[in-house]
Design an enzyme around this catalytic site. Structure first.
Site: not given
Ligand SMILES: *Cc1c(COP(=O)(O)O)cnc(C)c1O
Length: 387
Positions: A186
């Site tokens: 992210k």
């Molecule tokens: C990465 C992601 C998640 C989950 O995030 P985590 O921190 O890995 O639990 C949820 N929704 C979207 C759209 C994502 O890209």
């Protein structure tokens, strides 16, 4: 065939000596799990976002889960989720025993289509989970208008949306809930991590729920100012962020504006390098949007190419370019397809976009020459396989 010497990773982590030093500082301290660094990260990220309340958690999935819990979502309830998202957005609704109602996205920025949302609302609808897909904000005003005067909450999946603004309002600054992700890929990463923002009373309940249901800042019980005494007021979950992870987040937050500047430069360079290709549809931002540019999702015009999307990805891989696909739509995932009898045509925009989409590398560590390698490889594949 144009080919770079080494494989270009789709999205490696952007960690520096600053993160490594902060982690070492924490490892050498007396407190390594949820404690002062996590608190500091909450304060600094909350200030950056303008969040009314914030709790750091160990994932966005956890934030979505406790978010739905404090909204009181349960069996018999329906929650509207876009078809084009990561599976976690729908999975958490299943965890609550509620039904995720998968709704199609708009053809432009591929976010939840407010017209289709209005058509999907029933007396059982209790929440809407818009996703700011690829960092572009979902069109929120029509969704909030739809919820006004009804018992329907909005919980934003802001996993891609750090930092994203909708009509000048920063995602995460509203009193409604928003869930952020600090997963390895992210825009800001703590390797694994997340946060929930929104109304302070709701967020504090989410904090309790994410810390075993303990009714006070449990980490303080080991502090000189703390007490050994706590009470469990809810059967909570183990969703706390560690100070090791928060250390990484503190330094990533300092670098975030620089990351974003670089992402915008790269997006402009992709536009310059690929904008004339008719076989490619590049992502665009609506005039009311400020995108975090988490992903750069191009869509192929398959009528102009002799190969499909999967073959296009293989051709890029043969040229040492790593790519990805975001996402196989949720209504086409076996669990959801079989449980709720979805057909691809139930969410036709998401299903069609899926067959054409390729996510090209976009991260702050991408150099100008890396980007030119991607551009050259894409142009080479298009030229070679044009009808
Ligand atoms: C990465 C992601 C998640 C989950 O995030 P985590 O921190 O890995 O639990 C949820 N929704 C979207 C759209 C994502 O890209």
């Amino acid at each position: 065939m144009i080919q770079r010497d080494t494989f270009l990773s789709f999205n490696p982590p952007a960690l520096s000596d600053a993160e490594r030093a902060e982690v070492m500082d924490t490892l050498n301290s007396e407190w390594v799990t949820t404690g002062p660094k996590t608190r500091q990260f909450e304060v600094e990220l909350g200030a950056y976002l303008g969040a009314p309340g914030i709790v750091a958690l160990n994932s966005c999935t956890a934030a979505l889960h406790v978010g739905l819990s404090v909204l009181g979502i349960g069996p018999g309830d329906e929650v509207i989720v876009p078809a084009l998202t990561f599976c976690a957005t729908a999975n958490v609704v299943e965890h609550m025993g509620a039904r995720p109602v998968l709704v199609d996205v708009e053809p432009g920025q591929l976010t939840l289509d407010p017209i289709r949302v209005a058509q999907a609302v029933t007396p059982r609808t209790r929440a809407i989970l818009p996703v700011h897909y690829a960092g572009h904000p979902a069109d929120l005003d029509p969704l909030f208008a739809l919820c006004a005067g009804r018992d329907i909450a909005i919980l934003e999946d802001a996993a891609h949306a750090l930092p994203t603004s909708y009509r000048g309002i920063r995602v995460g600054s509203r009193s409604s809930l928003a869930a952020f992700s600090f997963y390895a890929t992210k825009n800001l990463s703590t390797v694994e991590g997340g946060a929930l923002t929104g109304d302070p009373a709701l967020v504090e309940r989410a904090r309790t729920l994410g810390h075993h249901g303990m009714n006070r800042d449990a980490w303080k019980r080991f502090d000189r100012t703390g007490s050994w005494y706590y009470e469990v007021v809810l059967p909570g979950f183990k969703y706390n962020l560690t100070d090791i992870a928060a250390s990484i987040g503190l330094q990533q937050l300092k670098r975030l504006e620089g990351f974003q500047r670089r992402r915008r430069q790269l997006v402009a360079a992709y536009r310059d390098g690929l904008g004339d290709l008719e076989a490619l549809r590049l992502p665009v931002a609506q005039p009311w949007a400020e995108s975090s540019w988490h992903l750069y999702v191009v869509r192929l015009d398959l009528a102009q190419l002799r190969i499909d999307r999967n073959a296009f990805i293989e051709e890029l891989k043969a040229r040492n370019i790593g790519t990805s696909v975001h996402y196989l739509p949720v209504h086409m995932q076996p669990y959801y397809r079989e449980k709720y009898h979805y057909l691809p045509a139930d969410c036709p925009v998401a299903a069609d976009a899926f067959t054409r989409m390729v996510s090209l590398p976009l991260h702050p560590g991408l150099s100008d020459s890396d980007l030119q390698d991607v551009v050259a490889a894409v142009r080479d594949v298009v030229a070679r396989f044009r009808v």
